[in-house]
Design a protein around this motif. Structure first.
Motif, PDB file in Angstrom:
ATOM      1  N   ARG A   1     -55.113  13.793   4.645  1.00  0.00           N
ATOM      2  CA  ARG A   1     -56.010  14.449   5.520  1.00  0.00           C
ATOM      3  C   ARG A   1     -54.831  14.868   6.591  1.00  0.00           C
ATOM      4  NH1 ARG A   1     -61.874  14.834   4.350  1.00  0.00           N
ATOM      5  NH2 ARG A   1     -61.896  15.894   6.373  1.00  0.00           N
ATOM      6  N   SER A   2     -55.275  16.114   7.243  1.00  0.00           N
ATOM      7  CA  SER A   2     -54.524  16.433   8.230  1.00  0.00           C
ATOM      8  C   SER A   2     -55.391  17.741   8.839  1.00  0.00           C
ATOM      9  CB  SER A   2     -53.048  16.937   7.989  1.00  0.00           C
ATOM     10  OG  SER A   2     -52.992  18.110   7.047  1.00  0.00           O
ATOM     11  N   GLY A   3     -55.473  17.940  10.104  1.00  0.00           N
ATOM     12  CA  GLY A   3     -55.866  18.936  10.674  1.00  0.00           C
ATOM     13  C   GLY A   3     -56.044  18.977  12.106  1.00  0.00           C
ATOM     14  N   ILE A   4     -57.024  19.430  12.799  1.00  0.00           N
ATOM     15  CA  ILE A   4     -57.226  19.542  14.455  1.00  0.00           C
ATOM     16  C   ILE A   4     -58.306  18.466  14.691  1.00  0.00           C
ATOM     17  CG2 ILE A   4     -58.150  21.109  16.146  1.00  0.00           C
ATOM     18  CD1 ILE A   4     -57.021  23.499  14.711  1.00  0.00           C
ATOM     19  N   CYS A   5     -57.987  17.679  15.533  1.00  0.00           N
ATOM     20  CA  CYS A   5     -59.168  16.636  16.205  1.00  0.00           C
ATOM     21  C   CYS A   5     -60.369  17.501  16.799  1.00  0.00           C
ATOM     22  CB  CYS A   5     -58.516  15.825  16.919  1.00  0.00           C
ATOM     23  SG  CYS A   5     -57.037  14.812  16.569  1.00  0.00           S
ATOM     24  N   GLY A   6     -61.536  16.761  16.658  1.00  0.00           N
ATOM     25  CA  GLY A   6     -62.736  17.465  17.265  1.00  0.00           C
ATOM     26  C   GLY A   6     -62.498  16.828  18.664  1.00  0.00           C
ATOM     27  N   GLY A   7     -63.115  17.631  19.418  1.00  0.00           N
ATOM     28  CA  GLY A   7     -63.167  17.613  20.781  1.00  0.00           C
ATOM     29  C   GLY A   7     -62.969  18.730  21.891  1.00  0.00           C
TER      30      GLY A   7
ATOM     31  N   SER B   1     -60.235  17.335  31.077  1.00  0.00           N
ATOM     32  CA  SER B   1     -60.726  16.376  31.711  1.00  0.00           C
ATOM     33  C   SER B   1     -61.107  15.481  30.346  1.00  0.00           C
ATOM     34  CB  SER B   1     -61.704  16.772  32.496  1.00  0.00           C
ATOM     35  OG  SER B   1     -62.599  17.580  31.870  1.00  0.00           O
ATOM     36  N   ASN B   2     -61.381  15.818  29.256  1.00  0.00           N
ATOM     37  CA  ASN B   2     -61.875  15.132  28.303  1.00  0.00           C
ATOM     38  C   ASN B   2     -60.648  14.403  27.493  1.00  0.00           C
ATOM     39  OD1 ASN B   2     -63.856  14.337  26.045  1.00  0.00           O
ATOM     40  ND2 ASN B   2     -62.753  15.914  24.700  1.00  0.00           N
ATOM     41  N   THR B   3     -61.136  13.245  27.419  1.00  0.00           N
ATOM     42  CA  THR B   3     -59.919  12.167  26.776  1.00  0.00           C
ATOM     43  C   THR B   3     -60.490  11.872  25.469  1.00  0.00           C
ATOM     44  OG1 THR B   3     -61.145  10.307  27.713  1.00  0.00           O
ATOM     45  CG2 THR B   3     -59.188  11.441  28.933  1.00  0.00           C
ATOM     46  N   ILE B   4     -61.596  12.110  24.955  1.00  0.00           N
ATOM     47  CA  ILE B   4     -62.141  11.637  23.646  1.00  0.00           C
ATOM     48  C   ILE B   4     -62.214  12.673  22.499  1.00  0.00           C
ATOM     49  CG2 ILE B   4     -64.152  10.358  22.500  1.00  0.00           C
ATOM     50  CD1 ILE B   4     -64.713   9.135  25.071  1.00  0.00           C
ATOM     51  N   PHE B   5     -61.547  12.253  21.529  1.00  0.00           N
ATOM     52  CA  PHE B   5     -61.492  13.325  20.242  1.00  0.00           C
ATOM     53  C   PHE B   5     -61.869  12.623  19.122  1.00  0.00           C
ATOM     54  CE2 PHE B   5     -59.251  14.836  23.839  1.00  0.00           C
ATOM     55  CZ  PHE B   5     -59.247  16.335  23.835  1.00  0.00           C
ATOM     56  N   SER B   6     -62.181  13.184  17.841  1.00  0.00           N
ATOM     57  CA  SER B   6     -62.484  12.449  16.825  1.00  0.00           C
ATOM     58  C   SER B   6     -61.819  12.900  15.428  1.00  0.00           C
ATOM     59  CB  SER B   6     -63.971  12.804  16.492  1.00  0.00           C
ATOM     60  OG  SER B   6     -64.179  14.211  16.097  1.00  0.00           O
TER      61      SER B   6
ATOM     62  N   ALA C   1     -55.919  12.901  29.899  1.00  0.00           N
ATOM     63  CA  ALA C   1     -56.447  14.038  29.116  1.00  0.00           C
ATOM     64  C   ALA C   1     -55.614  15.107  28.867  1.00  0.00           C
ATOM     65  CB  ALA C   1     -57.760  14.687  29.948  1.00  0.00           C
ATOM     66  N   PRO C   2     -55.718  15.796  27.586  1.00  0.00           N
ATOM     67  CA  PRO C   2     -54.782  16.752  27.263  1.00  0.00           C
ATOM     68  C   PRO C   2     -55.197  17.882  28.073  1.00  0.00           C
ATOM     69  CG  PRO C   2     -55.575  15.761  25.186  1.00  0.00           C
ATOM     70  CD  PRO C   2     -56.341  14.979  26.369  1.00  0.00           C
ATOM     71  N   ARG C   3     -54.269  18.850  28.333  1.00  0.00           N
ATOM     72  CA  ARG C   3     -54.388  19.956  29.073  1.00  0.00           C
ATOM     73  C   ARG C   3     -54.996  21.157  28.372  1.00  0.00           C
ATOM     74  NH1 ARG C   3     -48.729  20.939  31.098  1.00  0.00           N
ATOM     75  NH2 ARG C   3     -48.161  19.395  29.626  1.00  0.00           N
ATOM     76  N   THR C   4     -55.892  21.970  29.009  1.00  0.00           N
ATOM     77  CA  THR C   4     -56.459  23.195  28.415  1.00  0.00           C
ATOM     78  C   THR C   4     -55.451  23.856  27.756  1.00  0.00           C
ATOM     79  OG1 THR C   4     -58.135  23.315  30.241  1.00  0.00           O
ATOM     80  CG2 THR C   4     -57.836  25.287  28.779  1.00  0.00           C
ATOM     81  N   GLY C   5     -55.606  24.379  26.346  1.00  0.00           N
ATOM     82  CA  GLY C   5     -54.851  24.804  25.468  1.00  0.00           C
ATOM     83  C   GLY C   5     -53.854  23.929  24.660  1.00  0.00           C
ATOM     84  N   ASP C   6     -53.751  22.544  24.999  1.00  0.00           N
ATOM     85  CA  ASP C   6     -53.004  21.824  24.315  1.00  0.00           C
ATOM     86  C   ASP C   6     -53.758  21.668  22.778  1.00  0.00           C
ATOM     87  OD1 ASP C   6     -51.332  21.202  26.273  1.00  0.00           O
ATOM     88  OD2 ASP C   6     -51.997  19.146  26.608  1.00  0.00           O
ATOM     89  N   SER C   7     -52.741  21.536  21.735  1.00  0.00           N
ATOM     90  CA  SER C   7     -53.153  21.500  20.516  1.00  0.00           C
ATOM     91  C   SER C   7     -53.363  19.861  20.086  1.00  0.00           C
ATOM     92  CB  SER C   7     -52.303  22.115  19.355  1.00  0.00           C
ATOM     93  OG  SER C   7     -52.505  21.826  17.960  1.00  0.00           O
ATOM     94  N   ILE C   8     -54.289  19.415  19.534  1.00  0.00           N
ATOM     95  CA  ILE C   8     -54.506  18.029  19.162  1.00  0.00           C
ATOM     96  C   ILE C   8     -54.803  17.836  17.858  1.00  0.00           C
ATOM     97  CG2 ILE C   8     -55.631  15.690  19.535  1.00  0.00           C
ATOM     98  CD1 ILE C   8     -54.119  16.915  21.862  1.00  0.00           C
ATOM     99  N   THR C   9     -53.764  17.311  16.952  1.00  0.00           N
ATOM    100  CA  THR C   9     -53.991  17.497  15.335  1.00  0.00           C
ATOM    101  C   THR C   9     -53.744  15.821  14.663  1.00  0.00           C
ATOM    102  OG1 THR C   9     -51.581  17.950  15.142  1.00  0.00           O
ATOM    103  CG2 THR C   9     -53.057  19.884  15.172  1.00  0.00           C
TER     104      THR C   9
END
Length: 108
Positions: free
Chosen positions: A41-47, A52-57, A94-102
């Protein structure tokens, strides 16, 4: 002048000799690293990526040691950059606005 990028295999080192225009990245094997197959599986993390948000799924449970998390294409380090509890990824910063979290992993 053009610059060539050569990926050798699966763990990274980056070198550029003086007066050279070729960057060589050597990426050695990672134990339990994800591969291509029915359980990969690969893709974009949910969140929410809002600075300011640090939690992704991630959608399903990965096999032991196969989870790879990337921020803007750069592999993040478990415990240094993020922690995992179940399906939740918590970043230390927290990732910055516009960051891609995969993510990339083999499904359990």
């Amino acid at each position: 002048m053009s610059t060539k990028l050569q990926v050798i295999n699966e763990t990274s080192s980056l070198s550029l000799a003086p007066n050279e225009t070729t960057i060589k990245i050597v990426h050695e094997g990672i134990q339990g690293a994800p591969g291509v197959g029915a359980n990969h599986r690969s893709g974009i993390c949910g969140g929410l990526v809002n600075g300011s948000n640090t939690i992704f799924s991630i959608p399903t449970a990965p096999t032991a040691q196969s989870l790879l998390i990337f921020r803007n294409g750069v592999r993040q380090l478990l415990t240094d950059d993020y922690t995992v509890i179940g399906l939740l990824i918590t970043f230390a910063v927290a990732p910055r606005t516009g960051d891609s979290i995969t993510y990339s992993y083999n499904e359990a």
